[in-house]
Design an enzyme around this catalytic site. Structure first.
Site, PDB file in Angstrom:
ATOM      1  CG  HIS A   1      -1.940  -1.108   1.181  1.00  0.00           C
ATOM      2  ND1 HIS A   1      -2.581  -1.575   2.286  1.00  0.00           N
ATOM      3  CD2 HIS A   1      -2.410  -1.851   0.143  1.00  0.00           C
ATOM      4  CE1 HIS A   1      -3.413  -2.539   1.942  1.00  0.00           C
ATOM      5  NE2 HIS A   1      -3.318  -2.728   0.653  1.00  0.00           N
TER       6      HIS A   1
ATOM      7  NE  ARG B   1      -9.328  -5.080  -6.888  1.00  0.00           N
ATOM      8  CZ  ARG B   1      -7.998  -4.949  -6.861  1.00  0.00           C
ATOM      9  NH1 ARG B   1      -7.276  -5.291  -7.918  1.00  0.00           N
ATOM     10  NH2 ARG B   1      -7.394  -4.463  -5.797  1.00  0.00           N
TER      11      ARG B   1
ATOM     12  CD  GLU C   1      -6.794 -10.262 -10.886  1.00  0.00           C
ATOM     13  OE1 GLU C   1      -6.084  -9.731 -10.017  1.00  0.00           O
ATOM     14  OE2 GLU C   1      -7.943 -10.696 -10.669  1.00  0.00           O
TER      15      GLU C   1
ATOM     16  CB  CYS D   1      -6.497  -1.765 -13.892  1.00  0.00           C
ATOM     17  SG  CYS D   1      -6.838  -3.471 -13.405  1.00  0.00           S
TER      18      CYS D   1
END
Length: 844
Positions: A455, A597, A691, A761
């Site tokens: 993060h 998402r 993915e 993305c």
């Protein structure tokens, strides 16, 4: 005659570990037997009960006691200490000695063992229960125990159900022991398991001595070393299979135990530069400043001592609860080192001496926060002056705990002061710390720990802040009045010469001018030189970031990570909380598309309130869309919150970790049921993330079910190349420009052609080389960190996508990502107006 109970005392002061948490499969899997473990705070082990020493390892790291009741217990000092060959360990007893509870068994050098062994964690295992069973532990995991304090209780197990003696043919096998460390606890345990798996009696003889495989102490007392000649004997119907397995075990050299993973990946580069992993690209020039979090500001004097004592109790309880959550989260995600730290902090927090020291200061009139500060200051000074390296090494843990508890009482620490443009060095940062530090406008970040998809890395990229991570502890020793952080190349230069500083200053000035030009045109569409229009959206994690993306000129939100709402909480957010955050993001984009998402939890992201099943490889386990099978209400609640946003014309819902079209069809059916229950007839568009290779290869079927597809290049690269994207040793090779990954991206675009749009993305969308190539491959949208929107739009306007597309056959035929990057670099370095062929722009 009844079997008596037996109490075992702690053989040293230490922090309690359940056996299943020991980071060694032999102990954690109870191959040796039931038991417990301690992380020692002493430099010696003492007898936990009366008994006889029946086994002492040649390498001094393990011994077995037998009580008068016949119970045998193994004390194993540290993990993989057998490889030390006795160094740093001084035994005080020998085989045959009778000892009493509390008698010294051995002394050890904790500093040497901590540096050379995998861990100091010391298991105590009941290898022969002799009609007893282990009573439930009386102490909580992570508790700090004093030496001699009751540790385990063994109670009668009832009538002994001894296994039947194996009958059948006897077989024998001669062999030479190939184990470098000899016949120690781990192979001895495996021999016993082999005997039981094959239902045979198994014995091993060395010279004139013989041992039954059912007795670990007898096996280890053989003293068999590498090169010893052994005779294996097995009796039973499966004797030959048992001997085969035992022979493989004893004649196959053991793999060297993994050394403790050093946090310093690389040594200092030969030219004086220090490498790291690129979390956020960029260039900075400024002084090196070490960031040490300041303590919260608390009042010195308190009110009534009883009232302050109650406040301290509440604070300790709250911090203990948060540490428990953090420990469970770390253990659930396989972060055993982190879990161990949190367990140790809980032990400190429960220490009655520390609390007593704080209460003494409360009686002197101190506030709860100040009393805790002074108590831990004194304890830290005592540990630092103890002369015991193991204890002195705990001071940093104590300081962290001091800060945690003081934060319950005081105001946030004053904003740090440093020169604007300083390059900050820190061990690691939390997301909230980075947000706070960014307000002081540092030039860049150098972190000893961290990962490229953490993060903190995401937030650094969102702010355009150059950042290197996983640099190792060596970076903590650096200083420099003017250093260069080249986060494009992944290096820190602590002592650049005048010429290098001048060149960096010029490069930074040029970049600033270009950034200003790009920002001025950021709201204009991204149209390539040959007329292709691509949307450039933004990846965000909150409504506030969505507002920042809109200001940066984003054409929409290509990915809003909803898990930011679910992390750092003790319970899931309510539907109302979720709806407010989603609605704020939609409002910020004023009618432009916003893709949110659904919860992507699992693998590297865990929730303390979500009990996911253990998986040998969490990245291949229950995560993303697969959560619907076990957590339907959690994800259905999220669908309801999204539907209640009430903006079907702009809101879009994207589902992660979709493997095939039927999986997405199941989610669509759930969405339609929720909409019907809410009385809604217009639904948001529903899309799938690409993915995994199966989704890319099945993109045609998915495109028939989905309203849009979005390629998550981080995971797609990881799963295609079988390389953990957070492993420092593999990070440089886990490159989206590998031809195999590029072929899957092209398969996705081709499969969806004419059916639904395809976006990207992942981090590759903001990469200077990968973004133009993605456009040439035919994607419709690139979603990047907000700070990258202007630059990516400008790069697309300079691109002749068709000319680059003509080069795709050549690029996809290259051998690896390095070759693709070299070819693309050469292509962009050549003036497109003078040469047009791939051969001219990508010379061999």
């Amino acid at each position: 005659m009844s079997t008596p109970s037996l109490t075992l005392a702690a053989p040293c002061a230490g922090v309690l570990w359940p056996l299943e948490s020991v980071p060694d499969p032999v102990f954690a899997g109870r191959a040796l037997g039931e038991g417990v473990a301690l992380d020692p705070l002493d430099d010696a082990l003492y007898a936990p009960c009366d008994g006889e020493v029946v086994q002492c390892a040649r390498t001094r790291h393990a011994l077995t006691l037998r009580t008068g009741e016949g119970v045998e217990l193994l004390l194993h000092l540290g993990l993989d200490t057998v490889a030390l060959d006795g160094e740093g360990i001084e035994p005080a007893v020998a085989v045959g000695d009778r000892v009493v509870a509390g008698q010294l068994l051995c002394r050890f050098d904790p500093d040497l063992l901590a540096r050379r062994a995998r861990a100091l964690i010391t298991p105590l295992v009941i290898t022969e229960p002799a009609g007893h069973r282990l009573a439930p532990l009386a102490h909580a995991e992570g508790r700090r125990l004093a030496r001699g304090e009751p540790l385990l209780s063994l109670i009668p197990a009832g009538p002994d159900a001894s296994p039947e003696v194996a009958d059948g043919p006897a077989r024998h096998r001669e062999l030479v022991l190939a184990l470098a460390a000899g016949l120690h606890a781990r192979p001895a345990a495996r021999l016993r398991a082999i005997a039981r798996e094959h239902a045979v009696s198994l014995t091993l003889a060395s010279g004139d001595a013989e041992a039954d495989a059912d007795s670990l102490s007898a096996l280890m007392n053989l003293g068999a070393v590498e090169g010893a000649r052994l005779t294996l004997s097995a009796r039973g119907e499966r004797a030959e299979a048992a001997l085969d397995a035992a022979q493989r075990l004893l004649t196959t050299p053991e793999a060297a135990a993994p050394a403790p993973a050093p946090r310093t990946p690389p040594a200092e580069a030969a030219d004086g530069r220090y490498p790291g992993l690129v979390a956020s690209a960029g260039l900075a020039l400024g002084p090196l400043v070490h960031h040490v979090p300041a303590l919260p500001q608390v009042p010195r004097d308190g009110e009534d001592p009883a009232r302050e004592a109650a406040r301290l109790d509440r604070a300790l309880e709250d911090v203990m609860a948060r540490l428990e959550i953090a420990q469970r989260r770390a253990r659930a995600s396989g972060q055993e080192d982190e879990a161990e730290i949190f367990a140790a902090h809980q032990a400190w927090l429960a220490d009655p001496d520390l609390k007593g020291a704080a209460e003494a200061r409360l009686a002197e009139g101190r506030s709860a926060g100040q009393a805790w500060r002074e108590a831990l200051d004194a304890e830290a000074q005592r540990l630092a002056a103890s002369g015991n390296p193991l204890l002195a090494g705990r001071v940093a843990d104590l300081r962290d705990l001091q800060r945690r508890v003081m934060a319950e009482f005081g105001d946030a620490a004053a904003a740090p002061e440093w020169p604007e443009g300083a390059i900050l060095i820190a061990d690691d940062l939390t997301p909230s710390e980075l947000v706070s530090l960014a307000e002081a406008r540092p030039g860049g970040l150098c972190l000893a720990a961290g990962g490229t998809t953490s993060h903190v890395a995401i937030l650094a990229r969102a702010r355009g802040l150059p950042c290197l991570v996983a640099m190792g502890d060596a970076v903590q020793e650096l200083a420099g009045e003017q250093a260069v952080l080249d986060a494009d190349s992944g290096v820190l230069e602590p002592a650049p010469d005048a010429e290098r500083r001048a060149s960096v200053e010029a490069a930074i000035a040029e970049r600033a001018e270009r950034a200003a030009r790009d920002a001025a045109a950021a709201r204009e569409p991204a149209v390539t030189r040959d007329g292709r229009h691509l949307e450039v959206a933004a990846n965000v994690g909150s409504a506030e970031e969505a507002r920042r993306a809109a200001e940066a000129g984003a054409d929409g939100i290509g990915l809003m990570r909803s898990e930011f709402l679910f992390l750092e909480r003790e319970a899931a957010p309510s539907e109302a909380d979720q709806r407010r955050e989603y609605r704020a993001a939609v409002d910020a984009l004023a009618g432009k598309p916003v893709i949110i998402r659904t919860l992507d939890i699992g693998a590297d992201k865990q929730l303390p309130y979500l009990r996911l099943p253990q998986a040998p490889n969490p990245a291949l386990g229950v995560r993303g869309a697969r959560l619907w099978a076990s957590q339907p209400e959690l994800l259905d609640a999220q669908l309801r919150a999204l539907l209640r946003v009430g903006a079907p014309e702009s809101l879009r819902i994207m589902v992660p970790m979709i493997a095939d079209a039927p999986e997405l069809g199941t989610v669509r059916a759930r969405l339609e049921r929720q909409a019907e229950a809410l009385g809604l007839t217009r639904l948001p568009a529903l899309g799938a993330m690409i993915e995994v290779p199966s989704a890319a290869l099945g993109a045609g079927g998915l495109a028939a079910e989905a309203d849009f597809l979005s390629i998550g290049t981080n995971d797609l690269t990881q799963y295609t190349l079988a390389m953990d994207r957070e492993a420092p040793d593999l990070a440089a090779r886990a490159d989206v420009l590998h031809p195999a990954v590029l072929r899957l991206i092209r398969a996705t675009v081709d499969g969806a052609a004419g059916r639904c749009p395809v976006g990207v993305c992942g981090a590759a969308a903001g990469d200077d080389l990968a973004a133009p190539l993605l456009a040439a491959l035919g994607v419709d949208e690139l979603s990047v960190e907000p700070a990258r929107v202007p630059a990516i739009k400008a790069a697309l306007r300079r691109l002749d996508a068709g000319a680059l597309a003509d080069c795709l056959p050549r690029l996809l035929a290259l051998g690896d990502a390095d070759a693709v990057r070299a070819a693309l670099t050469a292509w962009f370095a050549t003036d497109a107006t003078t040469t047009t062929t791939c051969d001219e722009r990508m010379p061999s």
